[in-house]
Write a protein that holds these residues in place. Structure first.
Motif, short mmCIF file in Angstrom:
data_model
loop_
_atom_site.label_atom_id
_atom_site.label_comp_id
_atom_site.label_asym_id
_atom_site.label_seq_id
_atom_site.Cartn_x
_atom_site.Cartn_y
_atom_site.Cartn_z
N THR A 190 0.83 -1.20 0.00
CA THR A 190 0.00 0.00 0.00
C THR A 190 0.87 1.26 0.00
O THR A 190 0.54 2.26 -0.64
N TYR A 233 4.36 -11.58 0.00
CA TYR A 233 4.09 -12.64 0.97
C TYR A 233 3.00 -13.58 0.53
O TYR A 233 2.70 -14.55 1.21
N LYS A 234 2.36 -13.31 -0.61
CA LYS A 234 1.32 -14.22 -1.10
C LYS A 234 1.99 -15.30 -1.95
O LYS A 234 2.69 -16.14 -1.41
N ASP A 275 -6.59 -0.77 -1.07
CA ASP A 275 -6.44 0.00 -2.32
C ASP A 275 -7.49 1.10 -2.38
O ASP A 275 -7.20 2.23 -2.78
C1 LIG Z 1 -2.87 -8.38 -0.06
C2 LIG Z 1 -3.27 -7.12 -0.69
C3 LIG Z 1 -2.95 -5.87 -0.12
C4 LIG Z 1 -2.22 -5.78 1.20
O1 LIG Z 1 -1.59 -4.56 1.36
P1 LIG Z 1 -0.31 -4.37 2.31
O2 LIG Z 1 0.10 -2.99 2.06
O3 LIG Z 1 0.69 -5.41 1.88
O4 LIG Z 1 -0.72 -4.63 3.72
C5 LIG Z 1 -3.33 -4.72 -0.79
N1 LIG Z 1 -4.00 -4.79 -1.98
C6 LIG Z 1 -4.33 -5.97 -2.54
C7 LIG Z 1 -5.05 -6.01 -3.84
C8 LIG Z 1 -3.99 -7.16 -1.91
O5 LIG Z 1 -4.35 -8.33 -2.45
#
Ligand SMILES: *Cc1c(COP(=O)(O)O)cnc(C)c1O
Length: 424
Positions: free
Chosen positions: A107, A244-245, A137
């Motif tokens: 983010t 991390y995914k 988002d």
């Molecule tokens: C997993 C994910 C996030 C997570 O945001 P972080 O900043 O890593 O906590 C944000 N947007 C999408 C589309 C995601 O799938």
């Protein structure tokens, strides 16, 4: 590809799988019976590569023994540690090495990209997003709109599924572009939707958006390490992702960003600056050089010095992707694995107790299937948990499963489908 529903066929697919040994490179969490869980949650947090411990311990050791000298004098100097990630990351997203940088979290990177690419004017201030987008988002984009003095009610254009439908039609994204194109400053879409698993036509959305004068960026959280990408060739303006995914780099791992070469080399672009985005030749002159001179590459968006301990596991994980031969062989297995899962679910459930809401076409999805459960969804989810399946439940009735080609097996898919089949 023709599948069969009997268990021997699952075994046969497993025996023929050229990537089957990669499972051994990961720690598999164990269930109550002492056996490995069926881990279908790689879309949320990928499994730990066994090599991660070694690379992190190596850096702890270097810290203990060399302290400040390790910035420059270690085998892999901390000063340029992020450079070790550049080429393997570029291969995964289809970029030139000067177009990618691993930094921060997702983010945060979206905000940094918006700081450069969302430059709204009175006549062109709208943002086109998909609906539903991942909440982070949406928060980020809305706050950017407000930050620039506009109202999300006027500025946010959402392309969502039609009434009674669950995925978004490409033609509806296109008609939003047609209708608002002249007012849209930026198009920001998730490459793969987190909820439905729908993969968008990134190349086509990019070219249609740019034809209307819009800048176009993608959130690749669910796409990187899942489907092949060609960001440079597709001419995408910018992108950001987390690691991390599907990248298996650990909780809160260092994320990444892509800035197309034509922007990355443009030192005049506005941005938020910090010393690690500055030309390395003058970076250490500190108080002697008050003028920021950005590196003419994606590195020019880096702000702070790299967090070594959250970068180290990413090194281990990217090495596995290279060892597997990159996204092509992984995608080939993934298509089989997810296709097999869909086949089993559909052959089991002629009775319509379930609807797979993820698109059926291979080029419109990655490995995830989102299953809408019409009857007793929570009970099914509890049953899955009790049977040692790790997957994800979205209120009120969607189970998301992501069999991943690096560590999941065809037998696991078969066993999962059997549990679902026995649910009443
Ligand atoms: C997993 C994910 C996030 C997570 O945001 P972080 O900043 O890593 O906590 C944000 N947007 C999408 C589309 C995601 O799938």
């Amino acid at each position: 590809m023709t599948f069969s529903a009997d268990e021997d066929f699952a075994r046969q697919l497993g025996a023929e799988d050229p990537l089957r040994h990669f499972r051994e490179k990961f720690h598999l969490p164990l269930g109550a019976d002492g056996g490995p869980l069926i881990y279908f949650a790689g879309n949320s947090l990928g499994l730990m590569p066994k090599a991660a411990r070694t690379v992190v311990e190596r850096e702890l050791d270097v810290w203990a023994k060399r302290a400040v000298d390790a910035h420059h004098a270690a085998d892999t100097p901390w000063y340029s540690y992020h450079e070790t990630l550049r080429e393997p990351t570029a291969r995964l997203v289809g970029a030139q090495p000067n177009e990618v940088i691993c930094m921060n979290s997702l983010t945060v990177n979206l905000h940094l990209m918006m700081a450069t690419f969302y430059r709204p004017t009175k006549s062109r201030f709208k943002v086109l997003m998909e609906e539903p987008a991942f909440p982070s988002d949406t928060y980020a984009i809305k706050s950017q709109i407000v930050h620039h003095g506009f109202d999300p009610k006027d500025a946010l254009v959402l392309a969502g599924p039609r009434k009674g439908e669950l995925t978004i039609r490409q033609e509806d994204i296109e008609s939003a572009l047609e209708k608002y194109g002249q007012q849209i400053a930026i198009v920001m879409i998730g490459g793969i939707n987190f909820f439905t698993g729908q993969l968008f036509d990134i190349e086509r959305i990019t070219s249609l958006s740019q034809k209307r004068g819009c800048v176009v960026g993608f959130d690749l959280a669910h796409a990187i390490g899942n489907v092949p990408l060609a960001l440079h060739h597709w001419n995408v303006d910018f992108a950001a992702w987390c690691s991390y995914k599907y990248l298996n780099a650990g909780p809160g791992a260092v994320a990444g960003a892509f800035v197309h070469e034509r922007h990355a080399t443009n030192q005049k672009l506005p941005r938020f600056a910090g010393w690690f985005g500055n030309d390395p030749n003058t970076r250490f002159r500190l108080h002697l050089e008050p003028e920021f001179i950005p590196v003419p590459s994606a590195d020019g968006w880096q702000i702070s010095n790299p967090p070594i301990f959250s970068m180290a596991p990413l090194r281990a994980s990217l090495a596995i992707f290279d060892e597997a031969g990159g996204m092509e062989p992984l995608r080939a297995k993934s298509i089989k694995l997810t296709g097999y899962l869909q086949f089993l679910l559909e052959s089991n459930h002629g009775d319509k107790r379930f609807t797979v809401i993820t698109p059926g076409e291979m080029d419109a999805r990655g490995c995830q299937l989102s299953i809408l459960v019409h009857e007793h969804p929570k009970e099914l989810f509890r049953k899955l948990q009790a049977a040692g399946v790790k997957c994800d439940f979205r209120e009120p009735n969607v189970v998301r499963v992501a069999p991943t080609p690096l560590y999941n097996t065809f037998r696991e898919v078969w066993r999962f489908a059997k549990i679902v089949a026995e649910h009443h």
